[in-house]
Design a protein around this motif. Structure first.
Motif, PDB file in Angstrom:
ATOM      1  N   THR A 162       0.834  -1.207   0.000  1.00 13.37           N
ATOM      2  CA  THR A 162       0.000   0.000   0.000  1.00 13.37           C
ATOM      3  C   THR A 162       0.868   1.257   0.000  1.00 13.37           C
ATOM      4  OG1 THR A 162      -1.578  -1.278   1.298  1.00 13.37           O
ATOM      5  CG2 THR A 162      -1.985   1.084   1.136  1.00 13.37           C
ATOM      6  N   TYR A 221       2.196   1.790  -3.453  1.00 15.87           N
ATOM      7  CA  TYR A 221       1.135   2.304  -4.311  1.00 15.87           C
ATOM      8  C   TYR A 221       0.936   3.800  -4.043  1.00 15.87           C
ATOM      9  CZ  TYR A 221      -3.489   3.146  -6.185  1.00 15.87           C
ATOM     10  OH  TYR A 221      -4.543   3.678  -6.874  1.00 15.87           O
ATOM     11  N   ARG A 244       3.794   5.888  -5.386  1.00 17.17           N
ATOM     12  CA  ARG A 244       3.740   6.011  -6.852  1.00 17.17           C
ATOM     13  C   ARG A 244       2.638   6.987  -7.255  1.00 17.17           C
ATOM     14  NH1 ARG A 244       4.418  -0.205  -7.255  1.00 17.17           N
ATOM     15  NH2 ARG A 244       6.681  -0.366  -7.311  1.00 17.17           N
ATOM     16  N   ARG A 245       1.528   6.907  -6.548  1.00 19.77           N
ATOM     17  CA  ARG A 245       0.423   7.823  -6.849  1.00 19.77           C
ATOM     18  C   ARG A 245       0.863   9.273  -6.652  1.00 19.77           C
ATOM     19  NH1 ARG A 245      -3.630  10.536  -4.603  1.00 19.77           N
ATOM     20  NH2 ARG A 245      -2.886  10.181  -2.504  1.00 19.77           N
ATOM     21  N   ASN A 250      -7.352   8.564  -5.141  1.00 14.22           N
ATOM     22  CA  ASN A 250      -7.601   7.338  -5.876  1.00 14.22           C
ATOM     23  C   ASN A 250      -8.950   6.755  -5.530  1.00 14.22           C
ATOM     24  OD1 ASN A 250      -7.012   6.709  -3.266  1.00 14.22           O
ATOM     25  ND2 ASN A 250      -5.927   4.830  -3.787  1.00 14.22           N
TER      26      ASN A 250
END
Lengths: 219, 473
Positions: free
Chosen positions: A100, A103, A106-107, B308
């Motif tokens: 997580t 992720y 990277r986001r 997101n």
């Protein structure tokens, strides 16, 4: 999730000595797999402090990690039935947290790229440092700005090994790579971060102000 | 020698990095905020919802539907990227600044090799600027200005395309931040951070007295730091003074010599509210809640736009409880605004009131949450929601400022434990009570609470802290 989330057991059942809460990780893993209604709260109680701490250290103190912690636990509950070794429950949630974190990093990198510039000021870090010391807060902010330049996998490995103190084998397991690769990555990222830190006059000066023994024995 | 008079020691790069890692470790420990601890409540809601709806963010999908999902996501991502490039593009140039009328600025400019009486851009970063010369001012290329008073010493720590960080080391400054779109400025004064988008305000920081003093003339700011919990929104005409040595933070009017105490109740919470005081407090809460919500909504929108998570669908026809399950926090708060907060408090059914209280908590509208929880206790005193409201009031009080807030939180937790000894939040309530008693009165006083905690919850979240308290006696 089956019945695990359907009923909320009275707290007395969850925390009585000798109950599930007093059991080891393997017992908790088996309870989660059989959808014991008390297991989700016990799992939260056992792992939430560690997950929040890891997220804060990886992303920077002062970051709001609550939403990300929720994602970690949602993934954990969804995937726990696939856990083959019940004793590895802690390693399992560390791996999910690491995934997580990668992720999320990277986001954030993608967002920086889309903005064609740096992350907005307060998103970098606005640390709640241990002391009421603006210089410490500034040092942390600069340190995490340097870490922002490290790729997500290397940064996660760095946090797991040097901030969380995990063994090399545990880091390798969390990142699903070999121990040799972990060593190589850690050596590379340490060297790079140390070089960038050394170039920053504020970080150098701040380190000089801390007492003797500060920062010893890290390597 | 640094600004605080300590001599620098030369350290190896590994030692410097090791020290920073240690600092990062100290800044993020196992300690969780009350809000984080009660995240289990939110998590279980989500888990229950997914079970009911049979679909979720992480729900397993068939191979075919997963491929379709991935393709859709990729297409949406590409479209979003193009849109973001078109709409969200930051200016390429980092802001610059110049120092006007400052002797130290001129000295710094000479030292940096810059020509003229002013210094600009990155050359001036991290250099001390004092306000000894009257009229000393930092002027930024976006039109923002920071004027330093005679006693002030400050430096510009960093600059970005739409803002920067200014460190006020001591003394007073007055800032006028140009309200350009997505402006992001932070003024750091001692342990306090003032987050600014466009506004006029003055800040004073006294290192020796440990006093932070902010007066806001226009716009709104969020102040973070000791005693400020999860951040305090300051609205125009308000003055916020924090006295760290006295562990006291007060919010008053700009024109007052010294603001009167505000915030959490200093005495154990009373079941009989005083009519007149309540009316004034309600007016204060309303004003603060509106200001706070405006900021938080903007943040939430920005987070949603860049985040997101899927956007919340329109849910205006469903009940608040259902909407809460679906995460429509701001929709509920908007609805409550439309219907009138006073009317909702007076006549909403229990489930709606509970949903509003939770929405306000999740949305960090603490004033509104506190009010809804108190009304819950008054209107539905026998309900489980009312008992749980007691616990949540403890959490909200704990996020407040100063010793009185902590004492108030301890009283709420005590009351919750008396009313619901086996309640869902009893472990957290007892753990937090232990932490507060330890903070206020030390290990000796906290030891009985720690022993009680370990007896009841030997594997609980606070078990480690409880053992430390017992060992430290």
């Amino acid at each position: 999730m089956g019945a695990m989330t359907k009923a909320k057991a009275p707290a007395t059942l969850l925390f009585l000595p000798g109950g599930l809460a007093a059991g080891d990780d393997a017992a908790l893993a088996r309870a989660l797999v059989r959808e014991d209604p008390t297991a989700s709260r016990v799992a939260w109680s056992r792992f939430a402090p560690m997950v929040h701490r890891m997220l804060k250290r990886a992303l920077g103190p002062g970051q709001d990690v609550e939403d990300i912690a929720q994602e970690v636990f949602m993934t954990f509950f969804r995937k726990v039935k696939g856990l083959r070794v019940p004793e590895a429950l802690r390693a399992f949630i560390i791996a999910i947290t690491s995934m997580t974190v990668r992720y999320e990093l990277r986001r954030r990198a993608l967002r920086r790229w889309l903005r064609l510039g740096k992350e907005p000021v307060e998103e970098v870090v606005d640390a709640q440092a241990p002391s009421a010391d603006s210089e410490a807060r500034e040092a942390l902010r600069r340190f995490y700005a340097i870490l922002d330049g490290v790729n997500a996998r290397d940064r996660t490995a760095f946090v797991l090994r040097f901030m969380e103190g995990l063994e090399l084998t545990e880091v390798a397991s969390a990142l699903d790579i070999s121990v040799a690769t972990v060593k190589r990555r850690l050596g590379r990222v340490w060297e790079r971060v140390a070089r960038l830190v050394e170039r920053d006059p504020v970080l150098r000066a701040y380190s000089g102000q801390r007492g003797a023994g500060y920062g010893e024995d890290m390597t | 020698v640094t600004s605080n008079g300590r001599a620098n020691e030369r350290r190896s790069p590994d030692q410097v990095l090791g020290g920073l890692i240690q600092l990062a470790q100290e800044a993020a420990t196992d300690q969780m905020s009350v809000r984080e601890q009660t995240g289990v409540d939110r998590l279980e809601r989500t888990l229950a919802r997914e079970q009911i709806l049979g679909r979720g963010w992480f729900a397993p999908r068939s191979r075919r539907s997963r491929a379709t999902f991935t393709l859709t996501l990729a297409a949406a991502g590409a479209a979003a990227a193009v849109l973001a490039l078109a709409l969200n593009r930051e200016p390429d140039e980092t802001l610059t600044f110049e120092v006007l009328n400052s002797q130290s600025g001129r000295d710094a400019a000479r030292a940096a090799g810059a020509a003229g009486a002013a210094r600009k851009g990155a050359q001036g970063l991290d250099r001390d600027i004092d306000g000894a010369t009257p009229g000393t001012k930092l002027r930024f290329s976006d039109g923002s200005e920071v004027a330093l008073e005679k006693d002030a010493s400050a430096r510009v720590a960093s600059l970005e395309a739409r803002g920067g960080r200014v460190l006020l080391q001591r003394g007073s400054l007055r800032a006028r931040i140009n309200p350009v779109t997505r402006a992001r400025w932070t003024i750091v004064a001692g342990p306090y951070s003032v987050h600014v988008t466009g506004t006029e305000f003055s800040v004073r920081w006294s290192e020796s007295d440990q006093v932070f003093d902010l007066g806001l003339h226009k716009g709104s700011v969020v102040v973070e730091g000791p005693l400020a919990g999860e951040g305090i929104v300051v609205s125009p005409g308000r003055r916020l003074v924090a006295r760290l040595k006295e562990a006291r933070l007060v919010l008053g009017r700009v024109d007052e010599a010294e603001p009167v105490a505000a915030g959490e109740p200093s005495k154990p919470p009373s079941e009989e509210p005083q009519e007149q005081a309540e009316t004034q407090a309600e007016a204060e809460e309303r004003a603060a809640a509106v200001a706070s919500r405006n900021v938080s909504r903007a943040e939430a929108r920005a987070r949603r736009a860049g985040g997101n998570r899927p956007a919340t669908p329109a849910l205006s026809d469903t009940s608040w409880a259902q909407r809460l399950e679906q995460g429509d926090v701001w929709g509920i708060l908007d609805d409550a605004d439309r219907r009138g907060i006073a009317r909702v408090m007076a006549s909403a059914p229990r489930a709606e009131l509970a949903a509003l209280a939770h929405a306000a908590r999740y949305g960090r509208q603490n004033h509104l949450a506190r009010r809804a929880l108190r009304v819950m206790r008054e209107r539905f005193p026998q309900s489980r929601d009312a008992r749980e409201a007691t616990f949540f009031l403890g959490g909200l009080a704990e996020a407040g400022a100063g010793r009185e807030a902590q004492e108030s939180a301890r009283d709420w937790y005590d009351r919750y434990l008396a009313e619901s000894p086996s309640g869902s939040f009893a472990p957290v309530a007892l753990g937090r009570k232990m932490v507060i008693v330890h903070k206020l009165r030390g290990s000796e006083a906290a030891a009985p609470v720690a022993a009680e905690y370990l007896r009841r919850y030997p594997d609980g979240t606070h078990a480690r802290a409880a053992r430390k308290i017992l060992e430290s006696r």
